[in-house]
Design an enzyme around this catalytic site. Structure first.
Site: not given
Length: 442
Positions: A278, A293, A367, A370, A408
């Site tokens: 990403r 992130r 988060e 998802s 994460r």
RNA sequence: GGAGGAGUGGCCGAGCGGCUGAAGGCGACGGUUUUGAAAACCGUUUGACGGGCAACUGUCACGGGGGUUCGAAUCCCUCCUCCUCCGCCA
């Protein structure tokens, strides 16, 4: 992608979806282009019919053995008459052809514009999605697990990782720039452990484990809804016209694209671990600390492809959410589930539930999962179909959810299972993947 | 990377300028026959886009794109994919 007929009949619903989702989509222009497209198509089709019929006439005129030819001779026509007839038709067809040429070009342009506009149309959210402008307005559905109260000053995952020698952010940045890291020793093993634990759980639950390409053609990105909107979030290999995926959802969902899937194969349940890439464009300055992130991580993803049935979709949505909750629970982590509001929903998503896991260093839930359902949105773009009981071809429904994304998830794992001496207690569920050990220590 | 060969419907496979959305076979589905099954026989069986309330109907598609032609699965160009041999590498 939506059905153009639906868009024509419900332009207001589409406009509202665009507004609520903060997606820019020129519905009026789309409808206008669609009308033009159909009128040009019809005109072109009638010219093609003329052209084809004229061509057949010429063929008859040139074939002296044909019944038509023999009959014409019997009717008193001469070879010269017939040849003249053929020449006359050919003249006409030259004229038809001349008229078709500009129309053809126009049609090509219009189709291109139309296709591009269609790709901007958002999927309307389900009625049960809360209205809201961004993630601050997501609605909490439930909290699960107790938030640990420390009787010592807890360290954050970066400090823990550094002291234990299992996370090296500095050298990761040296190698690959900001938002990069290296996992080392038990850090690398723990990373593998959570992934494998999650994968094993999915296999137990009947999902087919897959290993899929992470560098894919652009049409695969478009088919799953990540392109053209969101193109700047992907790493492109332009020389080869390929893109690195940000999730295994992309190859898993597109795996059966352009197929008519035998109905008895549905529902299809796939899972895969993959590396995810990403760019995090536009996120400069956001979440810069630690492993939250980052540009590259690994994730086990779950995907379901099912029949075109909203109730069924909703049921599977709960199922994939439950799978993920079970993983978080197995890691003994407190979390909450939120109903993501319209403003935080992706272009194609009908509804999304995020799992947010407690992260002491952020002093909030962050988060980690998802879960989305799409109805036909992706299936239409991908031509993912099946034949229903009446033999009618229908678009499938698709859904997906994270099973686990690491590193994460290591943030709460390390921070919540730390001890006063800086060691980490390995959650029970991971011990068999860590050589039976109970702790990570220096 | 170099040389050669090939890409046709769910599969195999014919066609090599008009009568071919495509023979034939296999498979699948429906029917006849049979106590049942098998076999045999008969029939059905691609998709996309558009028009129509519908029955139905138009156009396009023989790997993708472009071209030649009144007309292309068939000829030309280009790209892609696969196979074989050589080279290179893991």
């Amino acid at each position: 992608m939506l059905d153009i007929k639906f868009i024509r009949d419900n332009p207001d619903a589409v406009r509202k979806a665009a507004t609520d989702k903060h997606v820019s989509c020129d519905v009026d222009r789309l409808i206008e282009v669609d009308a033009k497209r159909r009128s040009v198509q019809q005109e072109l089709e009638s010219l093609r019919t003329q052209s084809r019929e004229g061509g057949q006439q010429i063929a008859l005129c040139r074939n002296k053995k044909s019944d038509w030819y023999k009959r014409a001779i019997e009717d008193g026509k001469t070879d010269e008459n017939i040849k003249a007839e053929a020449d006359r038709v050919q003249q006409e067809l030259n004229d038809v052809k001349a008229r078709m040429k500009p129309l053809d070009e126009q049609s090509r342009e219009i189709e291109e514009t139309f296709a591009a506009l269609m790709l901007t149309v958002p999927q309307p959210p389900a009625p049960e999605v809360p209205l809201g402008k961004d993630d601050t307005q997501n609605v909490e559905l439930r909290r699960v697990g107790e938030i640990r109260q420390f009787d010592f000053e807890p360290r954050d995952h970066v400090t823990l990782g550094q002291e234990l020698g299992i996370i090296d952010i500095e050298r990761g940045v040296k190698l690959a720039g900001s938002r990069n890291y290296v996992l080392k020793g038990d850090g690398a093993l723990l990373h593998q452990a959570v992934l494998r634990m999650a994968l094993d759980l999915m296999v137990q639950r009947g999902f087919t484990p897959m290993h899929v390409p992470v560098l894919v053609r652009e049409n695969v990105m478009t088919g799953t809804g990540y392109f053209p909107t969101g193109r700047d979030q992907a790493y492109l290999c332009e020389r080869d016209e390929m893109a690195l995926v940000g999730t295994a959802e992309v190859p898993l969902t597109a795996y059966r694209s352009d197929e008519i899937i035998p109905a008895d194969e549905l529902p299809i349940k796939y899972c895969a671990q993959s590396t995810c890439f990403r760019r995090e464009a536009g996120a400069a300055g956001k979440d810069t600390a630690g492993l939250y992130r980052i540009h590259l991580f690994d994730k086990v993803e779950q995907v379901i492809i099912c029949r075109n049935d909203e109730e069924l979709s909703k049921r599977f949505h709960q199922e994939i959410l439950q799978n993920a909750e079970d993983v978080v629970q197995a890691l003994e982590l407190p979390y909450r589930v939120v109903n993501v509001c319209t403003g935080d929903l992706g272009q194609g998503q009908v509804q999304k539930f995020d799992i947010e896991t407690w992260m002491p260093s952020r002093n909030s839930y962050g988060e980690t999962h998802s879960a989305s359902r799409f109805y036909e949105f992706q299936a239409r773009r991908l031509m993912l179909r099946y034949r229903d009981d009446n033999k009618k071809i229908r678009y499938c429904h698709t859904l997906n959810n994270t099973v686990i994304a690491s590193p994460r998830i290591l943030i709460p794992v390390l921070e919540l299972h730390q001890n006063a001496d800086g060691s980490i207690t390995i959650p029970m569920a991971l011990r068999s993947y860590m050589d039976g050990r109970e702790r990570i220590e220096k």
